[in-house]
Design an enzyme around this catalytic site. Sequence first.
Site, short mmCIF file in Angstrom:
data_model
loop_
_atom_site.label_atom_id
_atom_site.label_comp_id
_atom_site.label_asym_id
_atom_site.label_seq_id
_atom_site.Cartn_x
_atom_site.Cartn_y
_atom_site.Cartn_z
N HIS A 85 0.77 -1.25 -0.16
CA HIS A 85 -0.05 0.00 0.11
C HIS A 85 0.82 1.14 0.09
O HIS A 85 2.26 1.13 0.14
CB HIS A 85 -0.94 0.02 1.33
N GLU A 136 -3.71 4.07 2.26
CA GLU A 136 -3.84 4.21 3.45
C GLU A 136 -4.09 6.04 3.80
O GLU A 136 -3.13 6.51 3.19
CB GLU A 136 -2.68 3.89 4.49
CO CO Z 1 1.16 2.07 6.00
#
Ligand code: CO
Length: 142
Positions: A85, A136
């Site tokens: 991510h 995120e």
């Molecule tokens: Co992270």
Amino acid sequence: MDEIVSSIGRLNHIAIAVPDLKKSASFWEIALGAKTSNPMPLQEHGVTVVFIESPNSKVELLEPLGKNSPIKKFLEKNPNGGMHHICYEVINLKNASEKLELAGARILGDGKPKIGAHGNPVLFLHPADFAGTLIELEEIRK
Ligand code: CO
């Protein structure tokens, strides 16, 4: 929709899932001359992390910790590791999630922020909405 403006700040980190943390960290050191942190087990996140600082951002190498690690499945699909991510900083997670919902982006889990690896509230966004990339968002407290 017209009122949607950018709410992201700097790129905080790129997280890479790896099958062998020590091996990857030492290769980052040897081949790239990177300065790496000691491995940090984060029990509540089900990962052990090594931080690799660079002048404008950081990379986090993630190795599964425990049986229910959230990156276990990812590593089954990507046994040699891979980008897991990216994390953007936001000033206000509540404002950001309102905009995301208006735009039709999906927030993972129950939609409520959790405390992330750096002690700040975080949310994860559905990868299918962002070209296959898990995003995120981390609320940065100055
Ligand atoms: Co992270």
